[in-house]
Write an enzyme that holds these catalytic residues in place. Structure first.
Site: not given
Length: 682
Positions: A357, A359-362, A364, A379, A493
């Protein structure tokens, strides 16, 4: 990012409901229409990367709801109008790479919600206005490449949340203010090519030579700080054209003449031989007594030491995978400690094949811990992304104080450096074998040639009871965070991609990167401190009041939960293309109940036998089957009504999470009484 050209038609001012206008990266020219002043509903305006000329329209100050304004990379000229101070909601203002002149208007200090300001590469002159000290929420300020002069005002000492400050290539002068070493969040500072003078500070960002730059044309004086030779990962350092004096250091980066520069500092001495600087005199005696024997006794050991260090460096390069870089304990002693090397190993070098996966900040990654053969999700934060470090700290702070069966369990955190000396931050969680709710609500199928035939036939749909169970799991988790944890927490969030499910299909709420403790959020609001990283949440799920104010309350999470509930049972995202103007997911469902329930509920739920009719194994009586079907339909209506009430526009009209959980349990009990889901997981 097209090839659109020509002038922007003035009729665009008639779009008074327009909220987002993005013309970035085209070939538009002419002036920005003055009719933009009529776009009073505008939240986001981006005309970057075009060929606009003329002045910034002063009437744009009437767009009071603007949050983001990007006018950079054009040919705009003239002054920055003082009316910009009327944009009181503004979070980000970018005017870089234009031909703007004059001084920065004092009225910018009125933008007390402003977090980022970029006026770099213009022709601005004059002093930096002291009113900027009122913008206490600043995280990034870029004034590079202008003609600003004078000293840095003392009022900027209030900007303690600053993360990135670039004042390079100006004519600023005076000493480097002492308050800069108190900016504890400062990650990058550039004061190069100015006329600063005096000693370099030795605290805060100044203790990380890769984070600040003072090169070129300043008049910094004093000795080169001793701490610089302790930066073992420093690869490049430029202190040229200043007024440093005394000996040049001889350790760390100062052992490699191609890695650092002290050119133009006429009072320096010593250092490695390649610099060809005069020897440092003792008591002003010069070098008369510096005989050949003394030179040999100095240079031979130095040469041997240098050779030894080079061999050590070579060894480290060849066998760096055996180095165990220590990790800082972020979560406390009750959590195991894993190093960067350990996480590199369990994820097979963060292999793309283990990527599960992004996401916005990194990103996984899936991994297996050697000690217990436990499957985990790692993560890894992308620290180049603005706000990633804050997100990591917020997540750690929240996770170490909470424990609930419906919250994603954190195993440990790692705050260390990688083999290149870059900061490395990661969180390790329990692996959720059934992935995120997003994947089940909106599955993305592979091309038939890329997957096996039997896998392609596998259904990824959830039945009504499974969906309701997950809704209860999420509500229970948020209720715990708001009302039953030792320190109430706001998630901020909540959305399908942040809800994960284990092998028993139990829902777990994760991703606390934007979470805040309720007490801190309230304090931030009342003391005018920053309480958000931009708008807290994701588009479509964020409460509408967050776009106008920064006060964070539990009702914001309730709104997100309401939208989530509507999405789960209608199968429609809140950002679906069908929702425009005044039509939202909330209004769409509200207008359809109860008569059109069958039209708005996800078709896959009605296609399941338990949704439309009772199983023949339960009862063959037609009237009883019809009664059961009606009760199931009533349950669906009740669920959607909960979602509608939770997502009301006015916060005072929303439910409390403590009231939502029992309502959902009542609906589930009614559903189970129909017998339609007999045999399914309770």
């Amino acid at each position: 990012m097209n090839h659109l050209s020509g002038n922007i038609p003035s009729d665009i001012g008639k779009l008074q409901r327009l909220q987002i206008l993005n013309l970035d990266g085209n070939k538009f020219h002419g002036e920005i229409p003055t009719t933009f002043e009529n776009l009073t509903s505008l939240l986001y305006l981006n005309v970057s990367g075009n060929n606009f000329r003329g002045n910034i329209p002063s009437h744009m100050g009437k767009c009071h709801f603007l949050l983001l304004l990007y006018l950079d990379h054009n040919y705009l000229s003239g002054i920055i109008p003082k009316e910009v101070g009327s944009l009181s909601s503004l979070l980000d203002l970018n005017l870089a790479y234009n031909k703007l002149s004059g001084s920065l208007p004092l009225e910018i200090g009125l933008l007390q919600n402003l977090e980022e300001l970029d006026v770099s590469q213009n022709m601005l002159d004059g002093n930096i206005p002291s009113s900027l000290g009122s913008c206490v929420k600043f995280t990034s300020l870029n004034m590079k490449g202008n003609k600003l002069w004078g000293t840095l005002p003392s009022s900027l000492a209030t900007l303690r949340g600053m993360e990135d400050l670039d004042l390079s290539h100006n004519n600023l002068s005076g000493k480097i203010p002492d308050y800069l070493d108190d900016f504890v969040f400062l990650k990058k500072l550039n004061l190069s090519f100015n006329d600063f003078e005096g000693p370099v500070l030795e605290r805060g960002v100044f203790q990380n030579a890769s984070a600040f730059s003072v090169e070129g044309n300043n008049n910094l004086s004093g000795k080169i700080p001793d701490y610089l030779d302790d930066f073992v990962f420093l690869r490049k350092l430029n202190l040229s054209f200043n007024d440093f004096e005394g000996p040049v250091l001889e350790r760390g980066v100062f052992q490699n003449a191609s890695a650092f520069s002290v050119e133009g500092n006429k009072k320096l001495c010593g250092g490695i031989p390649e610099l060809q600087l005069q020897p440092c005199n003792s008591e002003g005696s010069g070098n008369k007594g510096f005989t050949l024997t003394m030179k040999l006794s100095t240079f031979i050991p130095s040469g041997l030491l240098g050779l030894l260090l080079f061999l050590c460096f070579l060894y480290l390069c060849l066998f760096k995978r055996t180095i165990n870089v220590p990790s800082v304990k972020i979560l406390g002693n009750s959590f195991p400690q894993l190093s960067y090397q350990s996480l590199l190993k369990v994820t097979d070098g963060f292999s793309p094949t283990n990527l599960i996966g992004m996401g916005s900040f990194g990103s996984v990654y899936k991994g297996v811990l050697d000690e217990c053969q436990k499957v985990v999700a790692v993560k890894v934060l992308n620290l180049q992304f603005h706000g990633a470090s804050k997100s990591f700290l917020a997540e750690c702070k929240a996770l170490k104080s909470i424990k609930h069966r419906n919250l994603l369990k954190v195993i440990t955190a790692c705050s260390s450096v990688d083999y290149q000396g870059n900061d490395f931050k990661a969180l390790v969680f329990e692996f959720m074998v059934n992935g995120s709710l997003e994947e089940w609500l909106h599955p993305i199928w592979l091309h038939p040639n890329e997957i096996e035939e039997d896998a392609r036939k596998e259904s990824r749909h959830l039945n009504t009871l499974q969906m309701l169970n997950i809704a209860i799991d999420v509500a229970s988790a948020i209720d715990y965070l708001h009302h039953h944890s030792s320190n109430p927490i706001l998630h901020c969030d909540l959305k399908p991609s942040n809800i994960l499910r284990d092998e028993e299909m139990i829902g777990h709420v994760g991703d606390f990167g934007l979470a805040r403790f309720l007490q801190e959020a309230t304090y931030s609001s009342t003391t005018n401190q920053s309480s958000s990283i931009g708008i807290r949440g994701s588009v479509g799920y964020v409460a509408p009041e967050y776009g106008l104010a920064n006060e964070l309350l539990t009702c914001g999470d309730v709104y997100s939960y309401g939208i989530l509930l509507l999405e789960m049972f209608t199968g429609k995202r809140p950002t679906d293309g069908m929702f425009s103007d005044s039509l939202t997911l909330h209004n769409f469902v509200k207008m359809s109940l109860p008569e059109k329930i069958a039209e708005i509920v996800d078709a896959t739920l009605f296609q399941q036998r338990e949704m439309g009719e009772a199983s023949s194994s339960i009862d063959n009586n037609q009237s009883q089957s019809s009664h059961s079907s009606h009760k199931i339909q009533d349950c669906m209506i009740s669920l959607l009504e909960v979602g509608i009430t939770c997502s009301e526009e006015l916060p005072t009209n929303r439910l409390n999470m403590t009231d939502i959980v029992p309502q959902l349990h009542t609906i589930r009990n009614t559903l189970l009484e129909t017998g339609a889901h007999r045999g399914k997981r309770n």
